[in-house]
Design an enzyme around this catalytic site. Structure first.
Site, PDB file in Angstrom:
ATOM      1  CB  SER A 241      14.510  -5.465   2.515  1.00 43.65           C
ATOM      2  OG  SER A 241      15.035  -6.431   3.718  1.00 43.65           O
TER       3      SER A 241
ATOM      4  CE1 TYR B 122       9.605  -5.678   3.313  1.00 44.04           C
ATOM      5  CE2 TYR B 122      11.065  -6.519   5.448  1.00 44.04           C
ATOM      6  CZ  TYR B 122      10.979  -6.070   4.048  1.00 44.04           C
ATOM      7  OH  TYR B 122      12.212  -6.238   3.614  1.00 44.04           O
ATOM      8  CB  SER B 123       6.654 -10.693   7.931  1.00 44.03           C
ATOM      9  OG  SER B 123       7.409 -11.697   8.727  1.00 44.03           O
TER      10      SER B 123
END
Length: 415
Positions: free
Chosen positions: A118, A217-218
Site C-alpha cells: 500500500s 480503508y478501501s
C-alpha cells in the site's frame, strides 16, 4: 494493499489442507531464525550506520532498541528477515537481521528490492495530484465525470462520490479484499487480475456508509484512482508514475511491474505463513496486478526514503497540492493516526508527527515514514501475512525508533 490478515491466514490454512499450495517448505524449516552472519556487503552497510549515527547516549539507546526490534521481528514474530534503511541530511544507514532465503540462509542485501504494497498509494496519489495541478482532474468532482457508469450497484454511486473521497478513504466503497478469496491467488499466482473485475467484486456489496460520512480503508478506491489516471491521460497509471515520479527523482530501484511476477535486482524471498504451526510458503513470484494502483509496486529502502523526502520537501508537488495531500482527518483509532490523500501521519514517541504509509503484500510487510525536517526510515520484513499481529506493531515501532534516533523529547516540526 492491506490484506485482512486473520481471514487470509485461515483461508491459506484451508488451501494447504486441500493440497493446492505448491512450493511449501519442509515443516519446521523456520522456527527461530538466527541473525545472519555479516557478509562484506552487510558489514559495509553496518559501518555506514555506525559512521552516520549521532555520537551521544540517546543515539546509542535508539540504535540498541532498533537492533532489538529487528531481532524480535526475526525471532518472536517469526519473520525470516528484517531490514531498516534510515536517512537524514548527513547520510544513510542500513541494518538487517535474519535471512533473505530460508533454504540458502543468505543474509539480506542492503540494496534489497521488495514489494511495497500500500505504499503504492502514495505514488498513485502523487500522480493524480500532478493532474490536479494541470487542471485535468478536480478533487471535488464526482467520479462519474471521469468514469461514467463504472461505480454503480447496491447503493454505490459514482455520481455522489468525489475523487478526494477515493484518495482519503471516505467514499464508503467496500474494500474488494473483504470479499476476495485469497486461495485464488495461491492456486494461480501468475494470473492477471483486471482492476475493473476487482472493483466489481466490491460493488456487489452495499457501501460502508454514505460518501463523506465516515472513514474506512478501501483498496477499491485506489483501483478507481488508477483508472481515472488512465482515462484522463490515455496512458497506464504505471507509465504516469514512471514519467512523473520515478524518472524525475532517479528512482532506479523502483518499478510498476504490471503483470511481471519477478522482482528485479537483489531481493529477499517473500513468504506467507498459512497458520501458527504451518511451514512457510514461498510466494515471491506473484502477479502484482491484484494490487494494481492500490498496492502493486516494487521499490527499495533507499528509493522509498528518497521519494518521501522529495515529496515532503516540495520537489514533486506545488504547495497547494501538497497542502491538500497533508490535510488529514482522524481514522478512528487510538494511535493518533490521521489520513490525508494517500499519505498518513502519526505522532512520534518523542514529540511531533511523521508522514508515510504502511504496505502489506503477499510475501512482504513494510512501513515507511518521514519528517518535514529531512529524516526518513523504511522497514521491511519478508513475511506477509505473518503469524502474529505483533509483527505489524514491531515494524511500526522500528520506523518510529529510527525516525527518533538520538532526538530529545521536543517537537520535530511536523504540521
Amino acid at each position: 494493499m492491506i490484506t485482512r490478515k486473520r481471514a487470509f491466514r485461515g483461508a491459506l490454512t484451508l488451501t494447504v489442507a486441500l493440497g493446492f499450495a505448491a512450493a511449501a517448505l519442509p515443516a519446521g524449516a523456520v522456527e527461530r531464525t538466527p541473525t545472519a552472519e555479516r557478509t562484506p556487503t552487510a558489514e559495509a552497510a553496518y559501518a555506514r550506520a555506525t559512521a552516520s549515527a549521532p555520537s551521544n547516549a540517546a543515539a546509542a539507546a535508539s540504535d540498541a532498541r532498533l537492533r532489538a526490534l529487528l531481532h524480535r521481528l526475526t525471532t518472536v514474530d517469526g519473520a525470516p528477515g528484517a531490514f531498516v534503511e534510515m536517512r537524514d541530511r548527513r547520510g544513510s544507514a542500513v541494518l538487517t537481521d535474519g535471512v533473505a532465503d530460508v533454504e540458502r540462509r543468505t543474509p539480506l542485501d542492503p540494496d534489497s528490492r521488495f514489494r511495497i504494497g500500500s505504499m503504492t498509494k502514495t505514488f498513485t496519489a502523487t500522480a493524480l495530484l500532478l493532474l490536479v495541478e494541470e487542471k485535468r482532474v478536480h478533487l471535488d468532482a464526482p467520479v462519474e465525470r471521469y468514469l461514467p457508469g463504472v461505480v454503480r450497484g447496491h447503493g454505490n454511486d459514482g455520481r455522489r462520490i468525489t475523487v478526494r473521497q477515493l484518495l482519503q478513504h471516505t467514499s464508503g466503497l467496500p474494500d474488494f479484499l473483504d470479499h476476495f478469496d485469497p486461495r485464488d491467488i495461491v492456486m494461480d499466482p501468475l494470473a492477471h487480475r483486471d482492476p475493473l473485475d476487482l472493483v466489481n467484486i466490491a460493488l456487489a456489496h452495499p457501501p460502508e456508509f454514505a460518501p463523506g460520512a465516515g472513514w474506512s480503508y478501501s483498496n477499491t478506491g485506489y483501483l478507481l484512482v488508477g483508472m481515472i489516471i488512465e482515462r484522463v491521460t490515455g496512458n497506464t497509471y504505471g507509465e504516469e508514475i514512471e514519467r512523473r515520479v520515478i524518472e524525475p527523482l532517479g528512482l532506479s530501484e523502483t518499478s510498476v511491474p504490471g503483470d511481471d511476477p519477478t522482482i528485479p535486482g537483489p531481493h529477499p524471498r517473500g513468504y506467507v505463513r498459512p497458520g501458527d504451526d504451518a511451514p512457510l510458503l514461498d510466494i515471491t513470484a506473484v502477479n502484482p496486478s491484484v494490487g494494481g494502483a492500490a498496492g502493486g509496486m516494487i521499490s527499495s529502502g533507499s528509493d522509498v526514503n528518497r521519494f518521501l523526502g522529495a515529496l515532503l520537501g516540495g520537489e514533486l508537488l506545488h504547495p497547494a497540492q501538497l497542502g491538500e495531500m497533508m490535510r488529514t482527518r482522524p481514522t478512528g483509532g487510538s494511535d493518533g493516526r490521521r489520513y490525508g490523500l494517500g499519505l498518513e501521519s502519526k505522532p512520534l514517541p518523542r514529540g511531533g508527527r511523521y508522514w508515510g504509509h504502511t504496505g502489506d503484500f503477499l510475501g512482504y510487510e513494510t512501513a515507511a515514514g518521514a519528517t518535514v525536517d529531512g529524516r526518513q526510515a523504511t522497514v521491511m520484513v519478508n513475511l506477509g501475512p505473518g503469524s502474529s499481529d505483533a509483527q505489524s506493531d514491531d515494524i511500526q515501532a522500528a520506523v518510529e525508533t529510527a525516525l527518533s534516533r538520538g532526538r530529545s523529547a521536543v517537537s520535530v516540526g511536523q504540521r
